[in-house]
Enzyme design. Structure first.
Site, mmCIF file in Angstrom:
data_model
loop_
_atom_site.group_PDB
_atom_site.id
_atom_site.type_symbol
_atom_site.label_atom_id
_atom_site.label_comp_id
_atom_site.label_asym_id
_atom_site.label_seq_id
_atom_site.Cartn_x
_atom_site.Cartn_y
_atom_site.Cartn_z
ATOM 1 N N CYS A 107 0.510 16.629 6.708
ATOM 2 C CA CYS A 107 0.294 15.176 5.956
ATOM 3 C C CYS A 107 1.503 14.306 6.391
ATOM 4 O O CYS A 107 2.801 14.558 6.483
ATOM 5 C CB CYS A 107 0.192 15.395 4.542
ATOM 6 S SG CYS A 107 0.064 13.859 3.640
ATOM 7 N N HIS A 157 -9.167 15.592 2.095
ATOM 8 C CA HIS A 157 -7.547 15.372 2.243
ATOM 9 C C HIS A 157 -7.129 13.866 2.101
ATOM 10 O O HIS A 157 -6.411 13.534 1.339
ATOM 11 C CB HIS A 157 -7.059 15.773 3.523
ATOM 12 C CG HIS A 157 -5.574 15.608 3.781
ATOM 13 N ND1 HIS A 157 -4.378 16.768 3.946
ATOM 14 C CD2 HIS A 157 -4.707 14.279 3.806
ATOM 15 C CE1 HIS A 157 -3.339 16.183 3.876
ATOM 16 N NE2 HIS A 157 -3.473 14.798 4.089
ATOM 17 N N GLU A 158 -7.699 12.860 2.687
ATOM 18 C CA GLU A 158 -7.437 11.571 2.523
ATOM 19 C C GLU A 158 -8.061 11.015 1.456
ATOM 20 O O GLU A 158 -7.331 10.139 0.942
ATOM 21 C CB GLU A 158 -8.310 10.800 3.826
ATOM 22 C CG GLU A 158 -7.706 11.011 5.208
ATOM 23 C CD GLU A 158 -6.078 11.081 5.369
ATOM 24 O OE1 GLU A 158 -5.767 10.235 4.720
ATOM 25 O OE2 GLU A 158 -5.633 11.897 6.183
ATOM 26 N N HIS A 184 -5.526 11.320 -1.319
ATOM 27 C CA HIS A 184 -4.534 10.524 -1.643
ATOM 28 C C HIS A 184 -4.862 9.426 -2.472
ATOM 29 O O HIS A 184 -4.014 8.700 -3.031
ATOM 30 C CB HIS A 184 -4.239 9.869 -0.296
ATOM 31 C CG HIS A 184 -3.399 10.750 0.495
ATOM 32 N ND1 HIS A 184 -2.067 11.091 0.345
ATOM 33 C CD2 HIS A 184 -3.572 11.362 1.711
ATOM 34 C CE1 HIS A 184 -1.455 11.942 1.206
ATOM 35 N NE2 HIS A 184 -2.281 12.082 2.077
HETATM 36 ZN ZN ZN Z 1 -2.045 13.099 3.855
#
Ligand code: ZN
Length: 180
Positions: A101, A143-144, A147
């Site tokens: 990341c 994953h995105e 965020h």
């Molecule tokens: Zn990330």
């Protein structure tokens, strides 16, 4: 414009980002944000980026995976903008990948996530879209999206012995498991 990346420890990465209002999408400042996200993602060598990572607490992320090969999987996703995305797990069966990341530089960690999902979102024109994703792409999307809700991949590592520095990953793990 390339912007600095907010790193783990910055509180902006730990809050739920605000939904983008539909009348905001076509504004010049929003288009500029998307350009800045893309410039920054390319500059720092990411395959995805979320607005909070460049200091904007808004529910928007981008992913661009062109001719990407990882774990023997060919993944192709042209630059895609996800605004106010919602995720639906179509099959909870999980698989693990070594994630990295931009906000957690120099580290790699093994994370298991569902491998068949559907995401509903608005595109850069404000139109409703859906995307079904499997395998590594399903992992990248999750994953995105994390965020946008204050979660980092490190939160999802079940076995912390599988959190490593990039150099040690390259030296001790990558070769053994023939990743990439
Ligand atoms: Zn990330």
């Amino acid at each position: 414009m390339i912007r600095p990346i907010c790193r783990m420890g910055n509180p902006i990465l730990r809050i739920v980002a605000a939904e983008v209002k539909s009348n905001e999408i076509k504004t010049e400042s929003f288009s500029r944000l998307l350009l800045d996200m893309h410039d920054s993602m390319k500059h720092y060598g990411g395959i995805g980026i979320a607005a909070p990572q460049i200091g904007e607490s808004l529910q928007v992320c981008l992913i661009e995976l062109e001719d990407f090969n990882r774990y023997g999987q060919e993944v192709n996703l042209p630059l895609t903008v996800f605004i106010n995305p919602k995720i639906e797990v179509l099959n909870p069966e999980a698989a693990g990948y070594w994630e990295g990341c931009l906000s957690v530089p120099g580290l790699r960690g093994f994370v298991e996530r569902p491998q068949h999902i559907r995401v509903s979102y608005l595109d850069a024109k404000g139109e409703k879209q859906h995307l079904e994703a499997k395998g590594f792409l399903a992992t990248v999307i999750q994953h995105e999206l994390d965020h946008l809700f204050g979660t980092l991949y490190v939160d999802r590592i079940k076995d912390l012995s599988l959190l490593t520095y990039q150099e040690e990953f390259d030296q001790f793990i990558k070769e053994k498991s023939s990743i990439e």
